[in-house]
Design an enzyme around this catalytic site. Structure first.
Site, short mmCIF file in Angstrom:
data_model
loop_
_atom_site.label_atom_id
_atom_site.label_comp_id
_atom_site.label_asym_id
_atom_site.label_seq_id
_atom_site.Cartn_x
_atom_site.Cartn_y
_atom_site.Cartn_z
N ASP A 104 0.80 -1.23 0.00
CA ASP A 104 0.00 0.00 0.00
C ASP A 104 0.83 1.27 0.00
OD1 ASP A 104 -2.51 -1.25 -0.14
OD2 ASP A 104 -2.36 -1.78 1.98
N ASP A 165 -6.00 -5.18 -5.67
CA ASP A 165 -5.85 -3.79 -5.23
C ASP A 165 -4.49 -3.22 -5.64
OD1 ASP A 165 -7.25 -5.66 -3.65
OD2 ASP A 165 -7.48 -4.28 -1.99
N1 GLY Z 1 -7.06 -2.09 -0.45
C1 GLY Z 1 -7.81 -2.54 0.64
C2 GLY Z 1 -9.27 -2.53 0.39
O1 GLY Z 1 -9.73 -2.19 -0.70
O2 GLY Z 1 -10.00 -2.87 1.32
#
Ligand code: GLY
Length: 385
Positions: A104, A165
């Site tokens: 992230d 993601d």
């Molecule tokens: N990237 C984490 C979520 O979308 O919950």
């Protein structure tokens, strides 16, 4: 695409005035919250209000990104007034490796530093973002050709996964190549995108949330889910990450494979829209047996469709643009948290996981703002990603 979906989208009446009113409400909310989220940041709300948190979660950059979008839209310096404090905070987080054993880093440093660099030419923001890109590529597994999503490097099977993601974390690497001239960042990003296309994306362009790998041999093992309903279902937010994420990889690489996935996954996203255009949290849920909505999947989808509409044929462009506009109108009418108090989120009924739902989500708010800005100012869109 389902022909009924297409005609219902094209026949929908857009209310420009309503969208304009909510654009102003949205800016007013960001303005009010500038004094709330200075040293601490929103994550997931409680009763639609955020309890500001230290800079240690994957979400800490979303309000920062909203303020920077508001600055770009208005050119009002009020939205830049916390930028020094925020930059220091994100620099400190990187120096001290606070909550960064995950992919992230892309979300965090694109919106906090790349955005600031693009808006102000800040050298410090640029250097911090390059260091963040270095940390992100340290998660690259050469044998498996992927960036490990979670956990420290060295964890073993069954804890090594990629997730859809991550496609939104790759732009930090494409950008790092642009500003440094070092091709390695973009090469890793592109290779990860190809691996994702071969594993996470199914034949029908729906997506797995996660894919497990053996970190030693690099072998891809199996698809699964972390936040979706079951392994073979389609988690709504994951499908939205796929639409926007592959669009972004296409923009930077011009690889037609990525555009094809972006288009087909967008059509899958649209084909599964419920009556009010705001997805249930998983596509396995429908009006026949309704469960919770995920307004954040809707706002990510709207932003992704608007971006994608710039790179497709005229007919699709019209459809994707119109669909995104409708999603935004429905979010304004049915999900906007209309309050004069500060600290509140913008959108109700976001879904994080089965433990946390029916609340505002900081990323849902961010992508709502991004999509509203894209819609309002098509000529002057500035892509932070
Ligand atoms: N990237 C984490 C979520 O979308 O919950």
């Amino acid at each position: 695409m389902n022909i009924l979906d297409v005609s219902r989208i094209l026949d929908y009446t857009v209310d420009e005035k309503l969208l304009e009113t909510y654009f102003e409400k949205m800016l007013a909310s960001i303005d009010k919250n500038m004094d709330v989220f200075i040293e601490k940041y929103p994550h997931v709300s409680t009763g639609n209000k955020y309890v500001p948190k230290d800079n240690k979660d994957w979400t800490s950059s979303f309000f920062v990104g909203m303020a920077y979008l508001a600055f770009h839209a208005t050119k009002d310096d009020r939205f830049l007034r916390n930028s020094e404090v925020w930059l220091k905070s994100f620099n400190n987080r990187l120096e001290n490796n606070i909550g960064l054993d995950n992919h992230d880093i892309g979300f965090l440093y694109t919106l906090s530093c790349v955005a600031l660099y693009k808006l102000t030419d800040s050298e410090k923001a640029k250097m911090t973002a390059i260091k963040a890109a270095d940390r992100l590529i340290s998660r690259y597994n050469k044998r498996g050709k992927f960036i490990q999503a979670w956990g420290s490097i060295g964890v073993r099977y069954p804890n090594v996964k990629i997730i859809i993601d991550c496609m939104m974390n790759l732009p930090l690497l494409y950008w790092a190549t642009e500003v440094t001239g070092d091709e390695n960042y973009a090469e890793i990003a592109k290779t990860h995108a190809i691996t994702s296309s071969q594993t996470l994306v199914r034949e029908d362009a729906s997506v797995y949330h996660t894919y497990m790998f053996d970190p030693i041999s690099g072998r891809a093992i199996e698809g699964g889910t972390h936040q979706g309903k079951y392994d073979e279902s389609t988690w709504a937010r994951g499908q939205a990450w796929c639409v926007y994420g592959f669009t972004l990889s296409y923009i930077y690489t011009k690889d037609p494979l990525f555009l094809d996935i972006a288009i087909r996954s967008a059509e899958y996203y649209i084909d599964n829209l419920p009556k009010d255009y705001v997805h249930y949290w998983d596509f396995a849920v429908s009006e026949l047996a309704p469960e919770m909505k995920d307004s954040s999947a809707a706002s990510i989808g709207a932003a992704g469709l608007l971006e994608l509409s710039k790179y497709v044929d005229e007919e699709r462009a019209r459809l994707f643009d119109k669909c995104a506009t409708i999603i935004l109108q429905e979010l304004c009418q049915g999900y906007f948290i209309d309050t004069n108090d500060s600290g509140y989120g913008l959108l109700r009924e976001g879904f994080y996981s089965l433990k946390k739902y029916d609340e505002a989500m900081s990323w849902g708010d961010y992508f709502f703002v991004e999509a509203m800005c894209k819609l309002k100012n098509k000529e002057n869109d500035l892509l932070f990603w």
